[in-house]
Design a protein around this motif. Structure first.
Motif, PDB file in Angstrom:
ATOM      1  N   SER A   1       0.824  -1.211   0.000  1.00 39.24           N
ATOM      2  CA  SER A   1       0.000   0.000   0.000  1.00 39.24           C
ATOM      3  C   SER A   1       0.856   1.259   0.000  1.00 39.24           C
ATOM      4  N   ILE A   2       1.931   1.259   0.803  1.00 44.67           N
ATOM      5  CA  ILE A   2       2.815   2.427   0.845  1.00 44.67           C
ATOM      6  C   ILE A   2       3.525   2.597  -0.486  1.00 44.67           C
ATOM      7  N   ASN A   3       4.044   1.511  -1.038  1.00 44.95           N
ATOM      8  CA  ASN A   3       4.735   1.586  -2.324  1.00 44.95           C
ATOM      9  C   ASN A   3       3.811   2.057  -3.445  1.00 44.95           C
ATOM     10  N   THR A   4       2.548   1.688  -3.363  1.00 40.69           N
ATOM     11  CA  THR A   4       1.574   2.106  -4.380  1.00 40.69           C
ATOM     12  C   THR A   4       1.265   3.590  -4.270  1.00 40.69           C
ATOM     13  N   ARG A   5       1.161   4.080  -3.042  1.00 34.60           N
ATOM     14  CA  ARG A   5       0.786   5.480  -2.817  1.00 34.60           C
ATOM     15  C   ARG A   5       1.976   6.435  -2.947  1.00 34.60           C
ATOM     16  N   GLN A   6       3.160   5.950  -2.649  1.00 36.83           N
ATOM     17  CA  GLN A   6       4.339   6.816  -2.620  1.00 36.83           C
ATOM     18  C   GLN A   6       4.726   7.294  -4.014  1.00 36.83           C
ATOM     19  N   ASN A   7       5.145   8.559  -4.105  1.00 33.74           N
ATOM     20  CA  ASN A   7       5.602   9.090  -5.389  1.00 33.74           C
ATOM     21  C   ASN A   7       6.864   8.354  -5.835  1.00 33.74           C
ATOM     22  N   PRO A   8       7.027   8.143  -7.150  1.00 37.25           N
ATOM     23  CA  PRO A   8       8.258   7.487  -7.631  1.00 37.25           C
ATOM     24  C   PRO A   8       9.466   8.401  -7.425  1.00 37.25           C
ATOM     25  N   TRP A   9      10.629   7.799  -7.270  1.00 38.25           N
ATOM     26  CA  TRP A   9      11.892   8.511  -7.105  1.00 38.25           C
ATOM     27  C   TRP A   9      11.809   9.544  -5.972  1.00 38.25           C
ATOM     28  N   THR A  10      11.275   9.117  -4.851  1.00 37.02           N
ATOM     29  CA  THR A  10      11.109  10.024  -3.716  1.00 37.02           C
ATOM     30  C   THR A  10      12.452  10.418  -3.099  1.00 37.02           C
ATOM     31  N   ILE A  11      13.486   9.611  -3.349  1.00 39.83           N
ATOM     32  CA  ILE A  11      14.836   9.911  -2.860  1.00 39.83           C
ATOM     33  C   ILE A  11      15.737  10.160  -4.064  1.00 39.83           C
ATOM     34  N   ASN A  12      16.513  11.246  -4.011  1.00 42.64           N
ATOM     35  CA  ASN A  12      17.375  11.551  -5.162  1.00 42.64           C
ATOM     36  C   ASN A  12      18.621  10.668  -5.181  1.00 42.64           C
ATOM     37  N   SER A  13      19.291  10.660  -6.321  1.00 40.09           N
ATOM     38  CA  SER A  13      20.427   9.758  -6.542  1.00 40.09           C
ATOM     39  C   SER A  13      21.562   9.961  -5.551  1.00 40.09           C
ATOM     40  N   LEU A  14      21.872  11.218  -5.209  1.00 40.83           N
ATOM     41  CA  LEU A  14      22.958  11.480  -4.275  1.00 40.83           C
ATOM     42  C   LEU A  14      22.606  11.030  -2.862  1.00 40.83           C
ATOM     43  N   ALA A  15      21.333  11.172  -2.481  1.00 38.00           N
ATOM     44  CA  ALA A  15      20.903  10.722  -1.153  1.00 38.00           C
ATOM     45  C   ALA A  15      21.031   9.204  -1.033  1.00 38.00           C
ATOM     46  N   VAL A  16      20.761   8.500  -2.130  1.00 35.20           N
ATOM     47  CA  VAL A  16      20.914   7.043  -2.137  1.00 35.20           C
ATOM     48  C   VAL A  16      22.378   6.668  -1.880  1.00 35.20           C
ATOM     49  N   ILE A  17      23.278   7.297  -2.614  1.00 35.10           N
ATOM     50  CA  ILE A  17      24.708   7.003  -2.457  1.00 35.10           C
ATOM     51  C   ILE A  17      25.180   7.397  -1.064  1.00 35.10           C
ATOM     52  N   ALA A  18      24.726   8.569  -0.594  1.00 34.86           N
ATOM     53  CA  ALA A  18      25.108   9.042   0.737  1.00 34.86           C
ATOM     54  C   ALA A  18      24.668   8.049   1.812  1.00 34.86           C
ATOM     55  N   GLY A  19      23.452   7.547   1.682  1.00 37.38           N
ATOM     56  CA  GLY A  19      22.943   6.582   2.640  1.00 37.38           C
ATOM     57  C   GLY A  19      23.805   5.336   2.691  1.00 37.38           C
ATOM     58  N   GLU A  20      24.145   4.815   1.537  1.00 39.33           N
ATOM     59  CA  GLU A  20      24.963   3.606   1.487  1.00 39.33           C
ATOM     60  C   GLU A  20      26.335   3.834   2.119  1.00 39.33           C
ATOM     61  N   LEU A  21      26.905   5.012   1.900  1.00 40.95           N
ATOM     62  CA  LEU A  21      28.210   5.323   2.488  1.00 40.95           C
ATOM     63  C   LEU A  21      28.121   5.436   4.006  1.00 40.95           C
ATOM     64  N   MET A  22      27.083   6.086   4.505  1.00 44.68           N
ATOM     65  CA  MET A  22      26.941   6.291   5.949  1.00 44.68           C
ATOM     66  C   MET A  22      26.705   4.984   6.693  1.00 44.68           C
ATOM     67  N   PHE A  23      25.800   4.168   6.183  1.00 39.86           N
ATOM     68  CA  PHE A  23      25.441   2.940   6.888  1.00 39.86           C
ATOM     69  C   PHE A  23      26.602   1.958   6.979  1.00 39.86           C
ATOM     70  N   GLN A  24      27.610   2.145   6.131  1.00 38.03           N
ATOM     71  CA  GLN A  24      28.757   1.240   6.142  1.00 38.03           C
ATOM     72  C   GLN A  24      29.970   1.812   6.871  1.00 38.03           C
ATOM     73  N   ASP A  25      29.848   3.030   7.393  1.00 38.51           N
ATOM     74  CA  ASP A  25      30.980   3.669   8.058  1.00 38.51           C
ATOM     75  C   ASP A  25      31.040   3.225   9.527  1.00 38.51           C
ATOM     76  N   GLN A  26      31.565   2.046   9.751  1.00 37.10           N
ATOM     77  CA  GLN A  26      31.583   1.445  11.087  1.00 37.10           C
ATOM     78  C   GLN A  26      32.426   2.235  12.085  1.00 37.10           C
ATOM     79  N   ASP A  27      33.504   2.847  11.619  1.00 34.26           N
ATOM     80  CA  ASP A  27      34.353   3.631  12.513  1.00 34.26           C
ATOM     81  C   ASP A  27      33.582   4.836  13.056  1.00 34.26           C
TER      82      ASP A  27
END
Length: 362
Positions: free
Chosen positions: A242-268
């Motif tokens: 239901s959320i995926n159906t209602r949510q606008n496409p591409w709600t997160i921009n490309s740089l935010a996606v990359i930023a997220g992946e970098l942050m979540f892996q920064d264990q230090d």
């Protein structure tokens, strides 16, 4: 709907600048509850190398990002929905569930009540009791649940009390809610700052309960409120659809996606953050306990709620005293069930914390 008084939010530095005549660049915000280390060094060093990402659309399913989050939180990628900040996900969830009567543990963040109100529902508060140091009495609370309630909202750890509910306690709540067909929304914005996160986070419960959704974001722990990246975790596949159906496409921009992946892996960075907050939390709590003018409540998150015991001193007095030194705390008289005797502030760098404590102890 409870009337919330006007107040300065942690992001209202422009208003502070105008009202008090202090340059916003000179203000240390103890009100925003943001990681004092700033953004991940890995992100700062690497993101500029990915600027070309804005020339293409992001993956509509955000597959790589969801798998990265899943690894970070030890869950399944299929249980994760990403959004433009947790605020968007709260709004989408409320629109879909459309609760007529919601119960919220208070005092807490006003956005829950606002979204419920905008959806045509009413909010009833279960007040956390000062006599219990704002810790939840599970037996008393669950006795208040009934079939007239269709949504329960819990901020865990709670803002502004910094109190937390353990996963064992949450399981008791979910069992009772299941009996009355109550859906539970848990905001875990601050859980990553806690000393015993594995005992508090409810994410493992999404494998066993379909009446829970958990919200998290990157604004506070990862010091990236402007990134607008949040995520939700639930084992309810109908809700995900239901959320995926209602949510606008591409709600997160490309740089935010990359930023997220970098942050979540920064264990230090994650390790340093937890060590810093743990150390400062213990020192500040002890210092306040030793001062007869204040009563600090046991903090679980990266901030602390404090009661002013001195008769001729108010939260507004302390706000004025500290802001004139470029230190911005939160006057908690704007929260339901609190008055002009409560303040809240987050833990910053050690030297800044010392300046604040010196100012408060005058």
């Amino acid at each position: 709907m409870i009337k919330h008084k006007e107040h300065f939010h942690g992001s209202d530095l422009e208003k502070i600048e105008q009202y008090y005549g202090i340059k916003k660049e000179d203000i240390i915000s103890f009100s925003a509850n943001v990681n004092p280390l700033g953004i991940s060094p890995n992100l700062r060093k690497t993101l500029s190398e990915h600027l070309n990402a804005i020339t293409t659309y992001p993956d509509r399913e955000y597959t790589s990002l969801r798998h990265c989050i899943a690894e970070y939180i030890h869950s399944d990628a299929e249980h994760i929905i990403v959004g433009n900040g947790s605020t968007e996900l709260i709004s989408l969830f409320i629109q879909i569930e459309h609760p007529k009567k919601a119960m919220v543990l208070g005092p807490t963040y006003s956005e829950y009540e606002r979204e419920i109100f905008l959806g045509g529902g009413t909010t009833h508060y279960y007040p956390l009791k000062e006599a219990d140091d704002f810790a939840l009495n599970i037996e008393d609370f669950t006795a208040c649940l009934n079939e007239s309630i269709d949504l329960l909202v819990i901020c865990n750890p709670n803002n502004p009390t910094s109190s937390a509910i353990t996963r064992t306690q949450m399981r008791q709540i979910l069992d009772v809610c299941k009996q009355y067909d109550i859906f539970v929304m848990v905001d875990e914005t601050y859980v990553e700052f806690t000393e015993n996160m594995e005992e508090i986070t409810s994410i493992p419960l999404t494998h066993y309960y379909n009446n829970i959704i958990i919200l998290r974001g990157t604004s506070k722990f990862f010091a990236a409120p402007g990134l607008r990246l949040g995520y939700a975790v639930t084992g309810n596949h109908d809700l995900i659809k239901s959320i995926n159906t209602r949510q606008n496409p591409w709600t997160i921009n490309s740089l935010a996606v990359i930023a997220g992946e970098l942050m979540f892996q920064d264990q230090d960075y994650i390790k340093k953050t937890r060590e810093l907050i743990s150390s400062e939390r213990a020192k500040i709590y002890q210092a306040l306990q030793e001062n007869p003018n204040y009563k600090p409540y046991p903090p679980s998150a990266n901030f602390i709620l404090v009661k002013i015991l001195k008769e001729d001193l108010t939260s507004q007095d302390l706000f004025d005293r500290t802001i004139l030194k470029g230190l911005m705390i939160r006057d908690c008289s704007t929260f339901p069930f609190l008055d002009q005797k409560y303040i809240r502030f987050c833990f910053m760098m050690p030297e800044d914390n010392r300046k604040l404590l010196d100012c408060l102890m005058q």
